[in-house]
Scaffold this motif. Structure first.
Motif, mmCIF file in Angstrom:
data_model
loop_
_atom_site.group_PDB
_atom_site.id
_atom_site.type_symbol
_atom_site.label_atom_id
_atom_site.label_comp_id
_atom_site.label_asym_id
_atom_site.label_seq_id
_atom_site.Cartn_x
_atom_site.Cartn_y
_atom_site.Cartn_z
ATOM 1 N N UNK A 16 9.247 -27.274 21.367
ATOM 2 C CA UNK A 16 9.442 -26.263 22.420
ATOM 3 C C UNK A 16 10.889 -26.325 22.913
ATOM 4 N N UNK A 17 11.829 -25.796 22.139
ATOM 5 C CA UNK A 17 13.252 -25.893 22.495
ATOM 6 C C UNK A 17 13.585 -25.318 23.868
ATOM 7 N N UNK A 18 12.776 -24.342 24.326
ATOM 8 C CA UNK A 18 13.061 -23.719 25.626
ATOM 9 C C UNK A 18 12.919 -24.699 26.783
ATOM 10 N N UNK A 19 12.211 -25.818 26.572
ATOM 11 C CA UNK A 19 12.041 -26.839 27.618
ATOM 12 C C UNK A 19 13.211 -27.820 27.668
ATOM 13 N N UNK A 20 14.160 -27.684 26.758
ATOM 14 C CA UNK A 20 15.365 -28.507 26.681
ATOM 15 C C UNK A 20 15.053 -30.006 26.696
ATOM 16 N N UNK A 21 14.326 -30.486 25.702
ATOM 17 C CA UNK A 21 14.030 -31.926 25.633
ATOM 18 C C UNK A 21 15.281 -32.782 25.462
ATOM 19 N N UNK A 22 16.403 -32.181 25.013
ATOM 20 C CA UNK A 22 17.638 -32.953 24.862
ATOM 21 C C UNK A 22 18.173 -33.418 26.206
ATOM 22 N N UNK A 23 17.811 -32.736 27.296
ATOM 23 C CA UNK A 23 18.224 -33.177 28.629
ATOM 24 C C UNK A 23 17.322 -34.296 29.164
ATOM 25 N N UNK A 24 16.081 -34.316 28.710
ATOM 26 C CA UNK A 24 15.110 -35.280 29.238
ATOM 27 C C UNK A 24 15.525 -36.717 28.963
ATOM 28 N N UNK A 25 16.131 -36.980 27.796
ATOM 29 C CA UNK A 25 16.505 -38.356 27.455
ATOM 30 C C UNK A 25 17.569 -38.906 28.398
ATOM 31 N N UNK A 26 18.295 -38.020 29.094
ATOM 32 C CA UNK A 26 19.353 -38.469 29.990
ATOM 33 C C UNK A 26 18.850 -38.780 31.396
ATOM 34 N N UNK A 27 17.638 -38.344 31.728
ATOM 35 C CA UNK A 27 17.135 -38.554 33.088
ATOM 36 C C UNK A 27 17.097 -40.023 33.495
ATOM 37 N N UNK A 28 16.534 -40.943 32.676
ATOM 38 C CA UNK A 28 16.514 -42.347 33.099
ATOM 39 C C UNK A 28 17.905 -42.961 33.174
ATOM 40 N N UNK A 29 18.836 -42.524 32.317
ATOM 41 C CA UNK A 29 20.199 -43.065 32.351
ATOM 42 C C UNK A 29 20.877 -42.677 33.659
ATOM 43 N N UNK A 30 20.793 -41.393 34.003
ATOM 44 C CA UNK A 30 21.416 -40.908 35.243
ATOM 45 C C UNK A 30 20.754 -41.548 36.456
ATOM 46 N N UNK A 31 19.420 -41.665 36.421
ATOM 47 C CA UNK A 31 18.690 -42.261 37.546
ATOM 48 C C UNK A 31 19.098 -43.719 37.751
ATOM 49 N N UNK A 32 19.192 -44.485 36.652
ATOM 50 C CA UNK A 32 19.587 -45.893 36.757
ATOM 51 C C UNK A 32 20.996 -46.038 37.322
ATOM 52 N N UNK A 33 21.911 -45.164 36.896
ATOM 53 C CA UNK A 33 23.292 -45.249 37.380
ATOM 54 C C UNK A 33 23.380 -44.903 38.869
ATOM 55 N N UNK A 34 22.692 -43.845 39.292
ATOM 56 C CA UNK A 34 22.742 -43.442 40.704
ATOM 57 C C UNK A 34 22.107 -44.510 41.595
ATOM 58 N N UNK A 35 20.911 -44.976 41.199
ATOM 59 C CA UNK A 35 20.224 -45.995 41.996
ATOM 60 C C UNK A 35 21.020 -47.288 42.004
ATOM 61 N N UNK A 36 21.585 -47.658 40.842
ATOM 62 C CA UNK A 36 22.375 -48.882 40.761
ATOM 63 C C UNK A 36 23.589 -48.838 41.656
ATOM 64 N N UNK A 37 24.356 -47.732 41.618
ATOM 65 C CA UNK A 37 25.530 -47.582 42.482
ATOM 66 C C UNK A 37 25.130 -47.645 43.959
ATOM 67 N N UNK A 38 24.039 -46.960 44.310
ATOM 68 C CA UNK A 38 23.592 -46.938 45.698
ATOM 69 C C UNK A 38 23.195 -48.317 46.191
ATOM 70 N N UNK A 39 22.459 -49.062 45.359
ATOM 71 C CA UNK A 39 22.011 -50.396 45.769
ATOM 72 C C UNK A 39 23.183 -51.371 45.882
ATOM 73 N N UNK A 40 24.136 -51.282 44.945
ATOM 74 C CA UNK A 40 25.317 -52.164 45.017
ATOM 75 C C UNK A 40 26.132 -51.835 46.261
ATOM 76 N N UNK A 41 26.278 -50.540 46.535
ATOM 77 C CA UNK A 41 27.045 -50.118 47.723
ATOM 78 C C UNK A 41 26.393 -50.653 48.997
ATOM 79 N N UNK A 42 25.072 -50.540 49.083
ATOM 80 C CA UNK A 42 24.342 -51.028 50.261
ATOM 81 C C UNK A 42 24.463 -52.534 50.389
ATOM 82 N N UNK A 43 24.324 -53.241 49.270
ATOM 83 C CA UNK A 43 24.384 -54.703 49.293
ATOM 84 C C UNK A 43 25.772 -55.165 49.673
#
Length: 372
Positions: free
Chosen positions: A344-371
Motif C-alpha cells: 500500500x504505497x499510499x500509506x508511505x511505509x518508508x516514513x514509518x521506519x524513521x518514527x522510532x529513530x526520531x522518537x529516540x533522538x527527541x526523547x534522548x535529547x529531552x532527558x539529557x537536557x533535563x538531567x
C-alpha cells in the motif's frame, strides 16, 4: 578533562565489545545449527566455513546497534550507581562534557553501520544465497519473498503480499511469452506445495480473477477479457530456475544498485501495470530507508540509552540488557510494520521506519537536557 574522557570512553568500549561478542554469538547459534545440517549432507568444511563467515556482516547490522544501546545503559547505570557522575559534576563538568566522547563514538559506529548495511552485508548475502543455490540447500518456498515481484522463474513474474508457512495471500502472477504478458492472474489466497522429486513448486490459487490479453486485437476491439474462477493452478519449474541467471533480491543489492533500480523501475520491470509497479518501487524504497534507519539507530540509541541508564541506577547487567532488548523490540516492530505495508504505497511505509529513530533522538535529547 582528557583523563576523564579517556576513562569514560575506555569503559564504554570494553562494555561494547563484550556485548557485541555475546549478541553476535547468540545470533551465530542459528547459523551454526544450519551449518551442522549442511555438513551432514557431505559438504566440505571449507564451504561450510564460507557459509558461516558470509552471515557475520549481516548479523552485525543488528548486533552493533544493540551493543551500542546496551553499553550506554550499563556504563551510565554503573556511573550513576557508584556516584561517579555526581563527582564529575562536582568538579565543574556538565553532563554534555561527560558524554561527549560517547556521542562521538556513536557517530563513528553509525558510519561503520552505514558502510556495512549499504555495501558489505548485501554483497555477502548475495554470495551466501548463490552458494546455497549451487549446493541445492535453499528451501524453494523461500524464493517467494513477500512484498516484491520475483522474476527468477522463466516466463513468470510472481508477487505475494504476505506468506505464513505454505499459505500466501494477495497473489499476482504474470504469465509471459517472448512478446510480453499474455495473462495476468490475481488471487485472494493460495497454498504452496513442493515436489522435490520433480523439482516443481505448485501454487494452488483460490478466488481468482484472470485478465486474458488479446494481442491480436485492433482498433476498438477489447484488448483483454476477464474470467473469474474458484481455482487456478500455477507450476514453477525449479530445474529451469537453477539454469537461469538469478536476479538479485532488493535485500542483496548494494545502495547504488537499489538507487539505480528505483530510478529506472520501469526499465527493470517493463511489463508491470502501474499499480504493481508502485508496489515494487515502494519495496525498494523501504529497503533503502530501513538500512539508513538501522544505521542511524546507533546515534539514537546512544542518546536515549545514556539518560535511561542514569535513571535506572543499577549495576546489574541484567537490567540494562532487559531495557535494551525491549527498546530494540519496539524499534524493529516498526520495521516489520513498514514491510507489511509495502503493498500500500499510499500509506508511505518508508516514513514509518524513521518514527522510532526520531522518537529516540527527541526523547534522548529531552532527558539529557533535563538531567543536565
Amino acid at each position: 578533562m582528557r583523563t576523564l574522557h579517556k576513562y569514560v570512553l575506555v569503559d564504554y568500549l570494553v562494555i561494547f565489545l563484550m556485548t557485541l561478542s555475546v549478541f553476535t554469538f547468540v545470533m551465530c547459534v542459528g547459523v551454526l545449527i544450519r551449518a551442522i545440517d549442511i555438513a551432514a549432507r557431505g559438504i566440505s568444511a571449507e564451504l561450510i566455513a564460507k557459509i558461516f563467515l558470509l552471515n557475520i556482516p549481516y548479523m552485525m547490522t543488528f548486533t552493533i546497534p544493540m551493543s551500542v544501546l546496551t553499553a550506554a545503559l550499563l556504563l551510565f547505570g554503573r556511573l550513576s550507581f557508584d556516584g561517579e557522575l555526581t563527582a564529575m559534576k562536582a568538579c565543574g563538568m556538565s553532563l554534555w562534557q561527560v558524554i561527549a566522547p560517547i556521542i562521538v563514538s556513536s557517530v563513528l559506529f553509525t558510519a561503520l553501520c552505514i558502510y556495512i548495511n549499504m555495501s558489505v552485508a548485501p554483497r555477502c548475502k548475495s554470495m551466501f544465497r548463490q552458494v546455497l543455490t549451487e549446493i541445492g540447500v535453499e528451501d524453494p518456498i523461500n524464493l517467494l519473498e513477500a512484498g516484491r515481484f520475483i522474476q527468477d522463474f522463466p516466463n513468470m513474474m510472481i508477487y505475494v503480499s504476505s506468506r505464513s508457512g505454505n499459505a500466501v495471500t494477495d497473489v499476482v502472477v504474470y504469465e509471459m511469452d517472448d512478446s510480453g504478458p499474455i495473462r495476468n492472474v490475481r488471487a485472494q489466497r493460495g497454498e504452496l506445495r513442493v515436489d522435490q522429486e520433480n523439482q516443481v513448486v505448485h501454487i494452488d490459487l483460490y478466488n481468482v480473477r484472470i485478465d486474458q490479453r488479446d494481442k491480436k486485437a485492433t482498433g476498438d476491439a477489447p484488448k483483454s477479457h476477464y474470467i473469474n474462477a474458484e481455482y487456478y493452478p500455477v507450476k514453477l519449474d525449479l530445474s529451469a530456475f537453477q539454469k537461469k541467471v538469478r536476479k538479485k533480491k532488493p535485500s542483496d543489492m548494494t545502495f547504488s544498485e537499489l538507487i539505480e533500480n528505483i530510478r529506472d523501475v520501469t526499465i527493470a520491470f517493463p511489463d508491470l501495470e502501474p499499480k504493481d509497479l508502485a508496489r515494487q518501487k515502494m519495496f525498494m524504497i523501504v529497503e533503502v530507508n530501513k538500512r539508513l534507519a538501522v544505521s542511524l539507530s546507533c546515534f539514537a540509541f546512544t542518546l536515549i540509552g545514556i539518560p535511561l541508564g542514569m535513571k535506572s541506577r543499577r549495576k546489574e547487567s541484567s537490567i540494562g540488557v532487559g531495557i535494551s532488548l525491549a527498546l530494540v523490540f519496539l524499534f524493529y516492530l516498526f520495521i516489520i510494520i513498514a514491510n507489511s505495508l509495502v503493498g500500500s504505497p499510499e500509506l508511505r511505509p518508508d516514513f514509518i521506519v524513521w518514527l522510532p529513530v526520531i522518537a529516540c533522538e527527541i526523547i534522548g535529547f529531552a532527558l539529557i537536557y533535563r538531567t543536565n
